[in-house]
Write a protein that holds these residues in place. Structure first.
Motif, short mmCIF file in Angstrom:
data_model
loop_
_atom_site.label_atom_id
_atom_site.label_comp_id
_atom_site.label_asym_id
_atom_site.label_seq_id
_atom_site.Cartn_x
_atom_site.Cartn_y
_atom_site.Cartn_z
N PRO A 263 0.81 -1.23 0.00
CA PRO A 263 0.00 0.00 0.00
C PRO A 263 0.84 1.28 0.00
N ASP A 264 2.07 1.20 0.53
CA ASP A 264 2.94 2.38 0.53
C ASP A 264 3.36 2.79 -0.88
N ALA A 265 3.24 1.85 -1.83
CA ALA A 265 3.63 2.14 -3.21
C ALA A 265 2.44 2.59 -4.05
N VAL A 266 1.30 2.82 -3.38
CA VAL A 266 0.08 3.20 -4.08
C VAL A 266 -0.46 4.49 -3.49
N GLU A 267 -0.93 5.36 -4.35
CA GLU A 267 -1.59 6.58 -3.87
C GLU A 267 -3.02 6.22 -3.50
N LEU A 268 -3.30 6.12 -2.21
CA LEU A 268 -4.60 5.66 -1.74
C LEU A 268 -5.67 6.71 -2.01
N THR A 284 -6.60 -12.69 1.19
CA THR A 284 -5.21 -12.32 1.45
C THR A 284 -4.83 -11.15 0.56
N GLY A 285 -3.91 -10.33 1.02
CA GLY A 285 -3.49 -9.15 0.27
C GLY A 285 -3.61 -7.92 1.15
N ASP A 286 -2.63 -7.02 1.03
CA ASP A 286 -2.59 -5.83 1.89
C ASP A 286 -3.31 -4.62 1.32
N LEU A 287 -3.65 -4.66 0.03
CA LEU A 287 -4.32 -3.52 -0.60
C LEU A 287 -5.74 -3.90 -0.98
N ALA A 301 -7.45 -1.40 -13.12
CA ALA A 301 -6.66 -2.20 -14.06
C ALA A 301 -5.15 -2.02 -13.88
N PRO A 302 -4.62 -0.80 -13.72
CA PRO A 302 -3.16 -0.67 -13.52
C PRO A 302 -2.68 -1.33 -12.23
N LEU A 303 -3.50 -1.31 -11.19
CA LEU A 303 -3.11 -1.95 -9.93
C LEU A 303 -3.08 -3.47 -10.10
#
Length: 311
Positions: A263-268, A284-287, A301-303
């Motif tokens: 999540p730190d690599a994504v603009e929330l 499972t998954g943090d985002l 789609a990009p994520l």
């Protein structure tokens, strides 16, 4: 792609191929895999060199429990060994006959909650070796067991590569134990939102989310070899590890997708993406990505692409 090549830039800025090799001793590979198997394979360690008793006459290299609650047998070979497939099938047979023993081991190592959540429908074997024959790969596709063939290489600088060269999702098994029958009955009686849909069983998808899910499924399976696993509370899209998990929320006409992304690599964005680290959730998954419309799916789609490219 079954032949992984690695390159590094030299002082002149030219790409130089790194030549991989195999380990000198099998135990070197075993220790490395066991030390990092949760990060590498999404599997929690249970035991090493586990004896299977007088009938199966062997010792399982490594036992574990994967992120979806499935029991896992890991067999390692420093080279290419034609006997790895027969061992894999034999040890899965032992696993089915030793459910109570395995549950006791999980309870001892990981706790009661993990033991109660074991999914006996989808036990699996991961064979990690320097290479596999054509006959091994054909056999994987013919056998009803769930088997992953993973090729390893070691490189200078402490690098280790793992490449999934073939995989079979297997056929879900129904064990004869009373506890497993109760669990399967619990799954069978679960609401439609918890049953994994597919193009051939779209009647299981909540009506209000059917069209949106079909578009999402296409986006999640567009990145090469992807296994879609029907689990108790979510649908896992996986390679060696879960890359995405899908959960339906029909009351809110929403689909939640949990991606294996930092999540730190994504603009929330409030109402669309959320950092789930430290927050208990199914899948499972943090985002978390919340999809309620085609526009959300296009924005996601990009994520999705990033998650699968990193897997």
């Amino acid at each position: 792609m079954s032949d992984l090549k690695l390159f590094r830039l030299d002082a002149a800025g030219r790409d130089v191929e790194l030549h991989g090799s195999t380990v000198a001793l099998e135990v070197e590979l075993q220790r490395r895999i066991e030390a990092g198997m949760e990060a590498m394979l999404g599997i929690r360690f249970l035991a090493s060199e586990y004896p299977t008793g007088p009938w199966h006459r062997g010792r399982i290299d490594t036992l574990g429990l994967d992120e979806n609650g499935s029991p896992v047998v890991i067999e390692l070979k420093k080279g290419s060994d034609s006997g790895v497939m027969s061992q894999a099938v034999s040890y899965l047979s032992w696993l089915e006959s030793a459910q109570h023993e395995f549950e006791a081991l999980v309870r001892k190592v990981l706790g009661a909650e993990a033991a109660e959540a074991i999914d006996w429908r989808r036990p699996r074997t991961i064979c990690i070796a320097a290479g596999f024959s054509h006959h091994d790969r054909v056999a994987v596709q013919r056998l009803p067991e769930r088997i992953d063939l993973v090729r390893y290489r070691v490189f200078e600088g402490g690098l280790l590569s793992l490449l999934l060269v073939d995989s079979s999702p297997g056929s879900p098994t129904v064990a004869s134990s009373r506890r497993n029958q109760e669990r399967c009955a619990e799954v069978d009686s679960a609401p439609a939102a918890l049953v994994a849909p597919s193009p051939t069983s779209v009647g299981l998808v909540p009506e209000c989310l059917r069209d949106l899910y079909m578009e999402l499924d296409g986006a999640l399976t567009a990145w090469g070899e992807v296994e879609v696993a029907s689990l108790r509370h979510y649908i896992a899209y996986r390679r060696l590890v879960n890359v995405a998990s899908v959960i339906f929320r029909p009351k809110h006409e929403a689909i939640l997708v949990y991606l294996r992304l930092d999540p730190d690599a994504v603009e929330l964005e409030e109402g669309f993406t959320r950092d789930m680290r430290g927050i208990g959730h199914l899948g499972t998954g943090d985002l978390e990505v919340r999809i309620v419309s085609a526009a959300d799916l296009e924005k996601a789609a990009p994520l999705i692409r990033r998650a699968f490219e990193a897997a």
